[in-house]
Design a protein around this motif. Structure first.
Motif, PDB file in Angstrom:
ATOM      1  N   SER A 319      17.188   9.163  -2.693  1.00  0.00           N
ATOM      2  CA  SER A 319      16.536   8.542  -1.533  1.00  0.00           C
ATOM      3  C   SER A 319      15.019   8.635  -1.641  1.00  0.00           C
ATOM      4  O   SER A 319      14.296   7.686  -1.295  1.00  0.00           O
ATOM      5  CB  SER A 319      17.013   9.205  -0.242  1.00  0.00           C
ATOM      6  N   LEU A 320      14.516   9.768  -2.125  1.00  0.00           N
ATOM      7  CA  LEU A 320      13.069   9.892  -2.343  1.00  0.00           C
ATOM      8  C   LEU A 320      12.585   8.880  -3.372  1.00  0.00           C
ATOM      9  O   LEU A 320      11.477   8.344  -3.277  1.00  0.00           O
ATOM     10  CB  LEU A 320      12.729  11.312  -2.803  1.00  0.00           C
ATOM     11  N   ASN A 321      13.435   8.598  -4.347  1.00  0.00           N
ATOM     12  CA  ASN A 321      13.070   7.631  -5.376  1.00  0.00           C
ATOM     13  C   ASN A 321      13.084   6.206  -4.824  1.00  0.00           C
ATOM     14  O   ASN A 321      12.305   5.351  -5.251  1.00  0.00           O
ATOM     15  CB  ASN A 321      14.052   7.749  -6.546  1.00  0.00           C
ATOM     16  N   THR A 322      13.959   5.957  -3.854  1.00  0.00           N
ATOM     17  CA  THR A 322      14.062   4.626  -3.260  1.00  0.00           C
ATOM     18  C   THR A 322      12.896   4.332  -2.322  1.00  0.00           C
ATOM     19  O   THR A 322      12.445   3.186  -2.213  1.00  0.00           O
ATOM     20  CB  THR A 322      15.394   4.496  -2.497  1.00  0.00           C
ATOM     21  N   TYR A 323      12.412   5.372  -1.629  1.00  0.00           N
ATOM     22  CA  TYR A 323      11.302   5.207  -0.673  1.00  0.00           C
ATOM     23  C   TYR A 323      10.127   6.110  -1.074  1.00  0.00           C
ATOM     24  O   TYR A 323       9.781   7.042  -0.353  1.00  0.00           O
ATOM     25  CB  TYR A 323      11.766   5.565   0.742  1.00  0.00           C
ATOM     26  N   PRO A 324       9.507   5.833  -2.222  1.00  0.00           N
ATOM     27  CA  PRO A 324       8.460   6.736  -2.719  1.00  0.00           C
ATOM     28  C   PRO A 324       7.219   6.781  -1.837  1.00  0.00           C
ATOM     29  O   PRO A 324       6.472   7.768  -1.867  1.00  0.00           O
ATOM     30  CB  PRO A 324       8.135   6.159  -4.102  1.00  0.00           C
ATOM     31  N   ASP A 325       7.000   5.754  -1.045  1.00  0.00           N
ATOM     32  CA  ASP A 325       5.804   5.706  -0.200  1.00  0.00           C
ATOM     33  C   ASP A 325       6.074   6.140   1.239  1.00  0.00           C
ATOM     34  O   ASP A 325       5.164   6.112   2.072  1.00  0.00           O
ATOM     35  CB  ASP A 325       5.221   4.284  -0.198  1.00  0.00           C
ATOM     36  N   SER A 326       7.318   6.523   1.513  1.00  0.00           N
ATOM     37  CA  SER A 326       7.670   6.917   2.880  1.00  0.00           C
ATOM     38  C   SER A 326       8.668   8.073   2.849  1.00  0.00           C
ATOM     39  O   SER A 326       9.874   7.868   3.026  1.00  0.00           O
ATOM     40  CB  SER A 326       8.261   5.722   3.641  1.00  0.00           C
TER      41      SER A 326
END
Length: 399
Positions: A319-326
């Motif tokens: 999930s961190l990889n999917t939303y790297p800017d948030s």
């Protein structure tokens, strides 16, 4: 991202490895002064092994494990077998990944060694997180030793007594489940003809049950026993508490010799109360997320607590990889994608306690006769009841 992880247990180390694999910087804060040999056996089921296969650790874990031949159920006193589900079909694993039994200390050591091979990983021992503060562009963490850390994300993998969980949701009021647990490990060479089969075997009986399996390539026999007790009896929620051998033998008096022999020959016995907690309303607070037992503690009647934490670890990193800017949105995605499956595992764990502990002849007949018939006539149909659990592949779950 800079990831802070509270806790260097199975959940914390797995989270570190999953985040490191995706290029993040990781610092693990562990309250113990050293990683020592704690606990006893633990089951390492296929749904967790898929994560370690992706991380390149499946082979290393197998080196330290015992590989059971089947999942079995027996009556605790007579030893009569209710069913046997082979863990291989042909020469392939039934659920397309190995099912292993491993000593918790070996499990943690393999994960720890893998973490320390990464230049982007740090481990701070004797460092307990006391509080956190969300900032505009990160999170600040204070520890009981007066150290402070800043990061982009904080992951609470610090167990059922998590300080981070307490700050997020207040102090919980765990209630005694009415069950006490015993654990013991005995060298196989001391058990003679009473060595338990190389299976994951649950022994069922009136108001109690036991689980036996082997560890360390078959050199050790592991025992976990659960006995119902008076709910108003004071109990300690600590699995390091020593127990009296005479009490354990009394709790399983008259049971099959494969069970009692481990209790008679184990160098140490431990006894503790099993406590339940109400489900949480949320697992995240902006850049802070709960994971494993800190998020969804469950009774040990499915042997899935650690496996669910391993699945959590993969999903959180993905999930961190999917939303790297948030990061906050990433953590919300992680929690949303995990809650339903973890809740199902919690419910099934509680249900198993009722199944294992049938107290009278009529209820035992109604519960166990179908299992015996199914085990004789259609073991594959019985096996399908576990498909939702063991066939699940978190590594193919899109964040």
């Amino acid at each position: 991202m800079r990831i802070l992880i509270a806790g260097a247990g199975i959940g914390g180390l797995s989270t570190a490895l999953c985040c490191l694999a995706l290029g993040h910087q990781v610092t693990i804060l562990e309250q113990s002064p050293r990683l020592s040999e704690i606990g006893a056996g633990i089951q390492l089921p296929p749904n967790a092994m898929r994560v370690f296969d992706k991380l390149g650790l499946a082979g290393k874990l197998q080196q330290y494990s015992a590989k059971p031949a089947a999942l079995t159920a027996r009556m605790g006193i007579s030893g009569r077998r209710l069913f046997r589900i082979p863990l291989e079909q042909g020469n392939a694993p039934r659920w397309h990944a190995p099912y292993l039994h491993i000593h918790r200390a070996d499990y943690i050591q393999v994960l720890f060694n893998a973490v320390t091979q990464h230049t982007d990983a740090k481990l701070e021992l004797a460092t307990c997180v006391s509080s956190y503060k969300n900032l505009a562009n990160g999170v600040s963490v204070s520890c009981t030793n007066a150290r402070k850390y800043d990061a982009d994300v904080l992951v609470a993998a610090d167990g059922i007594h998590s300080n981070i969980r307490k700050q997020m949701h207040g102090r919980s009021n765990p209630h005694f489940s009415g069950n006490i647990a015993w654990r013991a490990v005995a060298p196989v060479e001391m058990l003679g003809a009473n060595v338990p089969e190389n299976n994951a075997c649950v022994w069922m009986g009136k108001g109690r049950h036991a689980v036996t399996y082997r560890l360390r390539c078959g050199e050790l026999a592991n025992f976990v026993g659960v006995v119902e007790a008076e709910r108003n009896t004071p109990q300690t929620e600590s699995w390091s508490t020593q127990g009296e051998r005479s009490e354990a033998l009394e709790d399983f008096r008259g049971w099959h010799s494969c069970v009692t022999s481990i209790l008679e020959n184990a160098p140490q016995l431990h006894r503790w109360g099993l406590f339940d907690r109400a489900p949480l309303t949320g697992w995240t607070n902006q850049r802070v997320a709960l994971l494993g037992d800190a998020a969804h503690p469950m009774l040990p009647f499915m042997a899935q607590g650690a496996a669910m934490a391993v699945e959590d670890a993969w999903q959180l990193a993905a999930s961190l990889n999917t939303y790297p800017d948030s990061p906050a949105e990433a953590l919300q995605c992680y929690a949303a994608s995990r809650r339903q499956r973890c809740s199902k595992a919690q419910r099934q764990s509680s249900r198993n306690a009722r199944i294992f502990h049938r107290k009278n002849a009529m209820s035992q007949t109604l519960q166990y006769l179908p299992l015996w018939i199914g085990g004789k006539l259609a073991p594959s149909l019985l096996a399908r009841q576990f498909d939702w659990l063991y066939s699940y592949d978190i590594t193919n779950n899109n964040a």
